[in-house]
Design an enzyme around this catalytic site. Sequence first.
Site, mmCIF file in Angstrom:
data_model
loop_
_atom_site.group_PDB
_atom_site.id
_atom_site.type_symbol
_atom_site.label_atom_id
_atom_site.label_comp_id
_atom_site.label_asym_id
_atom_site.label_seq_id
_atom_site.Cartn_x
_atom_site.Cartn_y
_atom_site.Cartn_z
ATOM 1 N N ASP A 28 0.832 -1.208 0.000
ATOM 2 C CA ASP A 28 0.000 0.000 0.000
ATOM 3 C C ASP A 28 0.868 1.261 0.000
ATOM 4 O O ASP A 28 1.972 1.260 0.548
ATOM 5 C CB ASP A 28 -0.900 -0.019 1.241
ATOM 6 C CG ASP A 28 -2.065 0.954 1.123
ATOM 7 O OD1 ASP A 28 -2.320 1.481 0.018
ATOM 8 O OD2 ASP A 28 -2.713 1.203 2.153
ATOM 9 N N GLY A 66 0.173 5.376 -4.469
ATOM 10 C CA GLY A 66 -0.454 6.627 -4.906
ATOM 11 C C GLY A 66 0.056 7.812 -4.099
ATOM 12 O O GLY A 66 0.453 8.848 -4.656
ATOM 13 N N ARG A 120 -0.440 9.050 -10.010
ATOM 14 C CA ARG A 120 -0.463 7.842 -9.183
ATOM 15 C C ARG A 120 0.231 6.648 -9.859
ATOM 16 O O ARG A 120 0.892 5.841 -9.202
ATOM 17 C CB ARG A 120 -1.908 7.477 -8.835
ATOM 18 C CG ARG A 120 -2.604 8.497 -7.930
ATOM 19 C CD ARG A 120 -4.074 8.131 -7.739
ATOM 20 N NE ARG A 120 -4.204 6.792 -7.194
ATOM 21 C CZ ARG A 120 -4.091 6.481 -5.887
ATOM 22 N NH1 ARG A 120 -3.885 7.443 -5.002
ATOM 23 N NH2 ARG A 120 -4.206 5.248 -5.484
ATOM 24 N N HIS A 148 2.894 3.288 -8.935
ATOM 25 C CA HIS A 148 2.733 1.849 -9.198
ATOM 26 C C HIS A 148 3.961 1.300 -9.927
ATOM 27 O O HIS A 148 4.404 0.181 -9.653
ATOM 28 C CB HIS A 148 1.465 1.602 -10.015
ATOM 29 C CG HIS A 148 0.200 1.985 -9.284
ATOM 30 N ND1 HIS A 148 -0.021 1.646 -7.974
ATOM 31 C CD2 HIS A 148 -0.900 2.694 -9.680
ATOM 32 C CE1 HIS A 148 -1.210 2.121 -7.585
ATOM 33 N NE2 HIS A 148 -1.755 2.757 -8.602
ATOM 34 N N SER A 155 -7.219 -5.640 -6.012
ATOM 35 C CA SER A 155 -8.323 -6.270 -5.278
ATOM 36 C C SER A 155 -9.624 -6.191 -6.077
ATOM 37 O O SER A 155 -9.740 -5.398 -7.015
ATOM 38 C CB SER A 155 -8.508 -5.582 -3.920
ATOM 39 O OG SER A 155 -9.192 -4.361 -4.088
ATOM 40 N N ASN A 177 -10.696 -2.731 -6.215
ATOM 41 C CA ASN A 177 -9.903 -1.704 -6.911
ATOM 42 C C ASN A 177 -10.513 -1.249 -8.242
ATOM 43 O O ASN A 177 -10.079 -0.245 -8.816
ATOM 44 C CB ASN A 177 -8.461 -2.181 -7.144
ATOM 45 C CG ASN A 177 -7.610 -2.154 -5.879
ATOM 46 O OD1 ASN A 177 -6.648 -2.920 -5.751
ATOM 47 N ND2 ASN A 177 -7.936 -1.279 -4.934
ATOM 48 N N ARG A 228 1.713 -5.109 5.983
ATOM 49 C CA ARG A 228 1.038 -4.054 5.229
ATOM 50 C C ARG A 228 1.867 -2.775 5.364
ATOM 51 O O ARG A 228 2.225 -2.376 6.471
ATOM 52 C CB ARG A 228 -0.376 -3.789 5.735
ATOM 53 C CG ARG A 228 -1.053 -2.724 4.858
ATOM 54 C CD ARG A 228 -2.485 -2.439 5.249
ATOM 55 N NE ARG A 228 -3.086 -1.567 4.243
ATOM 56 C CZ ARG A 228 -4.308 -1.700 3.754
ATOM 57 N NH1 ARG A 228 -5.070 -2.668 4.181
ATOM 58 N NH2 ARG A 228 -4.752 -0.875 2.842
ATOM 59 N N GLU A 239 0.768 -13.835 11.813
ATOM 60 C CA GLU A 239 1.236 -12.657 12.539
ATOM 61 C C GLU A 239 1.114 -11.471 11.581
ATOM 62 O O GLU A 239 1.297 -11.634 10.366
ATOM 63 C CB GLU A 239 2.711 -12.837 12.934
ATOM 64 C CG GLU A 239 2.958 -14.019 13.849
ATOM 65 C CD GLU A 239 2.358 -13.813 15.232
ATOM 66 O OE1 GLU A 239 2.420 -12.690 15.738
ATOM 67 O OE2 GLU A 239 1.808 -14.786 15.788
HETATM 68 C C1 FPP Z 1 -1.875 0.135 -3.405
HETATM 69 O O1 FPP Z 1 -1.408 1.465 -3.314
HETATM 70 C C2 FPP Z 1 -1.263 -0.513 -4.560
HETATM 71 C C3 FPP Z 1 -1.949 -1.056 -5.599
HETATM 72 C C4 FPP Z 1 -3.408 -1.079 -5.693
HETATM 73 C C5 FPP Z 1 -1.225 -1.674 -6.747
HETATM 74 C C6 FPP Z 1 -0.058 -2.517 -6.340
HETATM 75 C C7 FPP Z 1 0.604 -3.009 -7.548
HETATM 76 C C8 FPP Z 1 1.934 -3.042 -7.747
HETATM 77 C C9 FPP Z 1 2.947 -2.599 -6.757
HETATM 78 C C10 FPP Z 1 2.459 -3.624 -9.005
HETATM 79 C C11 FPP Z 1 2.769 -5.078 -8.790
HETATM 80 C C12 FPP Z 1 2.769 -5.805 -10.058
HETATM 81 C C13 FPP Z 1 2.910 -7.150 -10.175
HETATM 82 C C14 FPP Z 1 2.666 -7.808 -11.471
HETATM 83 C C15 FPP Z 1 3.283 -8.000 -9.046
HETATM 84 P P1 FPP Z 1 -2.473 2.628 -3.435
HETATM 85 O O2 FPP Z 1 -2.616 2.969 -4.887
HETATM 86 O O3 FPP Z 1 -3.734 2.220 -2.763
HETATM 87 O O4 FPP Z 1 -1.745 3.784 -2.675
HETATM 88 P P2 FPP Z 1 -2.464 4.912 -1.792
HETATM 89 O O5 FPP Z 1 -3.069 4.216 -0.615
HETATM 90 O O6 FPP Z 1 -1.318 5.777 -1.424
HETATM 91 O O7 FPP Z 1 -3.467 5.587 -2.665
#
Ligand code: FPP
Length: 244
Positions: free
Chosen positions: A22, A25, A35, A39, A67, A70, A190, A209
């Site tokens: 997490d 963004g 954002r 990623h 998710s 999402n 997390r 855990e």
């Molecule tokens: C959550 O941060 C992150 C995601 C929804 C995307 C996670 C995906 C990757 C790191 C790419 C991984 C790719 C592969 C194929 C393994 P957020 O966008 O919710 O951040 P925020 O809470 O700051 O808005």
Amino acid sequence: MSSKTDDTDQRTGPRHVAIIMDGNGRWAQGQGKPRLFGHHAGVKRVKEIVRASPDHGVKYLTVFAFSTENWKRTQAEVSGLMKLFRRYIASEARDLLAEGVRVRFIGDRLQLDAKLRRVMDEIELLTSGNDRVHLTVALNYGGRDELGRATKRLAREVAEGRLSPDAVDETTLARFLDTCFLPDPDLVIRTSGEARISNFLLWQSAYAEYEFVNTLWPDFDATEFARVLAGYGKRERRFGAVPA
Ligand code: FPP
């Protein structure tokens, strides 16, 4: 498989680590960037943590990439993420194969784009002989959705006479889950300072855990991973029993 019966030795670290990545963004926005920039930076950390895992005896690494909730994000972010997944999977396949990584996916694939599904199938097949580290990517995954799909399949087995209702117990249900090939997670991490599980591995994490760290995912490096794993080693896991 259940970690209640497996041979996890907490003193030598967790065997299965699951991560809610997490903060991408916020990390990007903090730098005045879109954002998606966050990623992309997040993908680099996935690679780093996958590479570091065997050094710490982590055999199974499961990451929450997208998710079932999402889809509520803007169309631009969702399509940018889908493109990123496809490009990452296709471009990293050879390296992952060479590094002994077995890649698999959990989640409902049926709603995903056909081109993305194809690269997912290809990398699963390509790396199916690997056993050094097992990377499971949760993509269009939600714990409740998974339990719903598992229950539907189980109910069909019962309705068609292949399974007796009396034979249904927690082991039976676990066989129908997307994670049927995985041991339960020992440790769920997390990032980004949020302390919630957001529908991730609800059933499987019954005895996991948890570690909530403030670092945003694009800043979570191998050193911090090692620190969190060291902290796990100090915990006493009792699985409901009284200490010896
Ligand atoms: C959550 O941060 C992150 C995601 C929804 C995307 C996670 C995906 C990757 C790191 C790419 C991984 C790719 C592969 C194929 C393994 P957020 O966008 O919710 O951040 P925020 O809470 O700051 O808005």
